[in-house]
Design a protein around this motif. Structure first.
Motif, PDB file in Angstrom:
ATOM      1  N   ALA A   7     -61.632  -8.184  50.659  1.00  0.00           N
ATOM      2  CA  ALA A   7     -63.097  -8.260  50.569  1.00  0.00           C
ATOM      3  C   ALA A   7     -63.727  -7.655  51.825  1.00  0.00           C
ATOM      4  CB  ALA A   7     -63.533  -9.715  50.402  1.00  0.00           C
ATOM      5  N   ALA A   8     -63.167  -6.513  52.258  1.00  0.00           N
ATOM      6  CA  ALA A   8     -63.637  -5.932  53.522  1.00  0.00           C
ATOM      7  C   ALA A   8     -64.697  -4.854  53.330  1.00  0.00           C
ATOM      8  CB  ALA A   8     -62.444  -5.328  54.277  1.00  0.00           C
ATOM      9  N   GLY A   9     -64.817  -4.347  52.094  1.00  0.00           N
ATOM     10  CA  GLY A   9     -65.635  -3.142  51.869  1.00  0.00           C
ATOM     11  C   GLY A   9     -67.120  -3.331  52.119  1.00  0.00           C
ATOM     12  N   LYS A  10     -67.801  -2.187  52.208  1.00  0.00           N
ATOM     13  CA  LYS A  10     -69.212  -2.195  52.571  1.00  0.00           C
ATOM     14  C   LYS A  10     -70.143  -2.365  51.375  1.00  0.00           C
ATOM     15  CE  LYS A  10     -71.697  -0.049  56.173  1.00  0.00           C
ATOM     16  NZ  LYS A  10     -72.230   1.052  56.844  1.00  0.00           N
ATOM     17  N   LYS A  21     -75.391  -8.257  53.975  1.00  0.00           N
ATOM     18  CA  LYS A  21     -74.357  -9.230  53.595  1.00  0.00           C
ATOM     19  C   LYS A  21     -73.229  -8.529  52.845  1.00  0.00           C
ATOM     20  CE  LYS A  21     -77.512 -11.231  50.160  1.00  0.00           C
ATOM     21  NZ  LYS A  21     -78.532 -10.303  50.353  1.00  0.00           N
ATOM     22  N   PRO A  22     -72.041  -9.112  52.884  1.00  0.00           N
ATOM     23  CA  PRO A  22     -70.940  -8.476  52.151  1.00  0.00           C
ATOM     24  C   PRO A  22     -71.141  -8.659  50.650  1.00  0.00           C
ATOM     25  CG  PRO A  22     -70.218 -10.537  53.117  1.00  0.00           C
ATOM     26  CD  PRO A  22     -71.614 -10.327  53.593  1.00  0.00           C
ATOM     27  N   GLU A  56     -69.567  -7.335  57.702  1.00  0.00           N
ATOM     28  CA  GLU A  56     -70.280  -8.636  57.733  1.00  0.00           C
ATOM     29  C   GLU A  56     -69.299  -9.807  57.595  1.00  0.00           C
ATOM     30  OE1 GLU A  56     -73.293  -9.198  58.540  1.00  0.00           O
ATOM     31  OE2 GLU A  56     -74.517  -7.455  58.040  1.00  0.00           O
ATOM     32  N   LYS A  57     -68.204  -9.714  58.342  1.00  0.00           N
ATOM     33  CA  LYS A  57     -67.109 -10.683  58.163  1.00  0.00           C
ATOM     34  C   LYS A  57     -67.506 -12.123  58.494  1.00  0.00           C
ATOM     35  CE  LYS A  57     -64.963  -9.737  62.656  1.00  0.00           C
ATOM     36  NZ  LYS A  57     -66.049  -8.904  63.240  1.00  0.00           N
ATOM     37  N   GLU A  58     -68.364 -12.277  59.506  1.00  0.00           N
ATOM     38  CA  GLU A  58     -68.693 -13.654  59.918  1.00  0.00           C
ATOM     39  C   GLU A  58     -69.419 -14.402  58.804  1.00  0.00           C
ATOM     40  OE1 GLU A  58     -67.335 -14.988  62.374  1.00  0.00           O
ATOM     41  OE2 GLU A  58     -66.576 -13.140  63.259  1.00  0.00           O
ATOM     42  N   GLU A 326     -89.070  -2.931  36.075  1.00  0.00           N
ATOM     43  CA  GLU A 326     -87.667  -2.991  36.523  1.00  0.00           C
ATOM     44  C   GLU A 326     -87.618  -2.790  38.023  1.00  0.00           C
ATOM     45  OE1 GLU A 326     -84.818  -0.972  34.065  1.00  0.00           O
ATOM     46  OE2 GLU A 326     -83.441  -0.735  35.764  1.00  0.00           O
ATOM     47  N   LEU A 327     -86.832  -3.619  38.696  1.00  0.00           N
ATOM     48  CA  LEU A 327     -86.833  -3.573  40.154  1.00  0.00           C
ATOM     49  C   LEU A 327     -85.431  -3.698  40.723  1.00  0.00           C
ATOM     50  CD1 LEU A 327     -89.761  -6.004  40.930  1.00  0.00           C
ATOM     51  CD2 LEU A 327     -89.616  -3.661  41.715  1.00  0.00           C
ATOM     52  N   ASN A 328     -85.232  -3.085  41.883  1.00  0.00           N
ATOM     53  CA  ASN A 328     -83.985  -3.225  42.614  1.00  0.00           C
ATOM     54  C   ASN A 328     -84.391  -3.276  44.077  1.00  0.00           C
ATOM     55  OD1 ASN A 328     -81.233  -3.297  43.043  1.00  0.00           O
ATOM     56  ND2 ASN A 328     -81.027  -1.068  43.092  1.00  0.00           N
ATOM     57  N   ILE A 329     -84.685  -4.470  44.577  1.00  0.00           N
ATOM     58  CA  ILE A 329     -85.274  -4.592  45.920  1.00  0.00           C
ATOM     59  C   ILE A 329     -84.392  -5.450  46.793  1.00  0.00           C
ATOM     60  CG2 ILE A 329     -87.390  -5.126  47.190  1.00  0.00           C
ATOM     61  CD1 ILE A 329     -88.746  -5.731  44.606  1.00  0.00           C
ATOM     62  N   GLY A 330     -84.129  -4.973  48.010  1.00  0.00           N
ATOM     63  CA  GLY A 330     -83.323  -5.736  48.963  1.00  0.00           C
ATOM     64  C   GLY A 330     -84.130  -6.869  49.570  1.00  0.00           C
ATOM     65  N   ASP A 331     -83.552  -7.500  50.603  1.00  0.00           N
ATOM     66  CA  ASP A 331     -84.193  -8.672  51.202  1.00  0.00           C
ATOM     67  C   ASP A 331     -85.461  -8.298  51.979  1.00  0.00           C
ATOM     68  OD1 ASP A 331     -82.053  -9.996  50.202  1.00  0.00           O
ATOM     69  OD2 ASP A 331     -81.036 -10.279  52.120  1.00  0.00           O
ATOM     70  N   ASN A 332     -86.329  -9.259  52.113  1.00  0.00           N
ATOM     71  CA  ASN A 332     -87.500  -9.210  53.010  1.00  0.00           C
ATOM     72  C   ASN A 332     -88.419  -8.018  52.784  1.00  0.00           C
ATOM     73  OD1 ASN A 332     -86.459 -11.534  54.337  1.00  0.00           O
ATOM     74  ND2 ASN A 332     -85.021 -10.183  55.386  1.00  0.00           N
TER      75      ASN A 332
END
Ligand code: G1P
Length: 346
Positions: A7-10, A21-22, A56-58, A326-332
């Protein structure tokens, strides 16, 4: 048996949602993808889990330790360079002592349970390993297997072939009886930097080497699978998770609204004068007023008003107001539509 979850990918194809976030922490239904995977692994009576972390490993570590430290024994291994799935699995096999391993991708969910797959595998004591497969229409995009005639034993496997000789795609669950053998072969590939498709160290190439050296690998069906790698597959995964919940999860106040199951609405939300569902997942503390929303994933602490949307993904802390479909919106983000003019005044 131990489980390995790469689960390391971007999660680049899922931006903007993976900008902070991962991918494994994106929500499907009522929980992040990784929670659905870990629950299913636990159901198969496996609690030793090696997670390959990176981007975002932490955040991923914090989530898993907070939610599962009493039930699972986690080993987190960092993949510092993205050298491919084979390399990620190689790093994990160094922490095994030759014991059997279940490898399952950190962004995929399967219709069939790991428990049922393991039970099927246990019947085949003559196999050294097994992979899950499914027929697809675009085999060029996957690792594929070519079975021996009239058999479930693999003759050959190829990662993302240009001219596929089979349409049986590897769907991403691998069970290996003796992980030492896989580890040795991966080590050879890593040390000689024998890169495969896409310039990466491929797990498929290592398994093909196992076959060449006389080991027997078989195939079983994974059922429908959801590799949540892009917006559409994430929405399909959301639908799958919601429809597999026994009841809709509604933990908030709903006023003067119609809820069409299945939905998952977390605590602290306030929904009024709206039609929500089917297949809508809403994280905590979000307010929706006069919304018509179907087949969508909505993040936490967002404020949504006067929208009619479907097939949309909206992040955390988003404000959306207006006539939108229709929407595709990231955070904040803040989006307001009036008189056909869009404003995004973050
Ligand atoms: C990986 C595997 C591939 C498999 C696919 C399933 O590819 O290398 O063999 O078919 O997962 O999702 P990736 O998705 O990392 O390109």
């Amino acid at each position: 048996m131990k489980c390995i979850i790469p689960a390391a990918g971007k999660g680049t194809r899922l931006q903007p949602h993976t900008l902070n976030k991962p991918k494994a922490l994106l929500r499907l239904g009522n929980r992040p993808i990784i929670a659905h995977i870990v629950d299913r692994v636990l159901e198969a009576n496996i609690s030793d889990i090696i997670i390959i972390v990176g981007y975002e490993k932490e955040k991923l570590k914090d989530y898993l330790l907070k939610q599962y430290s009493e039930k699972c024994n986690f080993t987190f291994i960092e993949q510092k360079e993205r050298r491919g799935l084979g390399h990620a699995v190689y790093l994990a096999t160094e922490h095994l002592d030759g014991e059997p391993a279940l490898i399952t991708l950190g962004d995929s969910l399967y219709e069939n349970s790991y428990l049922s797959m393991l039970q099927e595998y246990q019947k085949r004591s003559d196999w050294d390993g097994v992979l899950t497969v499914r027929d697809v229409v675009n085999p060029q995009s996957y690792g594929i297997v070519i079975p021996k005639p009239n058999s479930s034993v693999i003759k050959e496997m190829v990662e993302k072939p240009q001219t596929p000789l089979s349409n049986k795609a590897i769907t991403g669950v691998y069970m290996i009886r003796n992980s030492k053998i896989l580890q040795k072969i991966l080590q050879e590939i890593v040390e000689t930097n024998s890169i495969g498709a896409g310039g990466e160290i491929q797990l498929t190439d290592a398994l093909q080497r196992m076959i060449k050296r006389g080991f027997t690998l078989g195939i079983i069906d994974s059922g429908v699978w959801f590799d949540c790698g892009n917006k559409d597959s994430l929405l399909k995964g959301n639908q799958f998770v919601l429809s597999s919940l026994q009841d809709s999860v509604i933990r908030s106040e709903i006023n003067n609204s119609v809820i069409i199951p299945p939905v998952a609405i977390e605590k602290g939300c306030f929904i009024s004068d709206s039609i929500i569902g089917p297949n809508v997942s809403i994280a905590q503390d979000t307010t929706i007023t006069r919304g018509i929303i179907s087949s969508s994933i909505i993040g936490s602490s967002s404020v949504i008003a006067n929208v009619n949307i479907e097939n949309s993904i909206i992040g955390n802390g988003v404000s959306v107001k207006g006539e939108i479909r229709e929407l595709n919106i990231g955070d904040n983000r803040k989006i307001q539509v009036s008189n056909g003019i869009d404003t995004d005044d973050e």
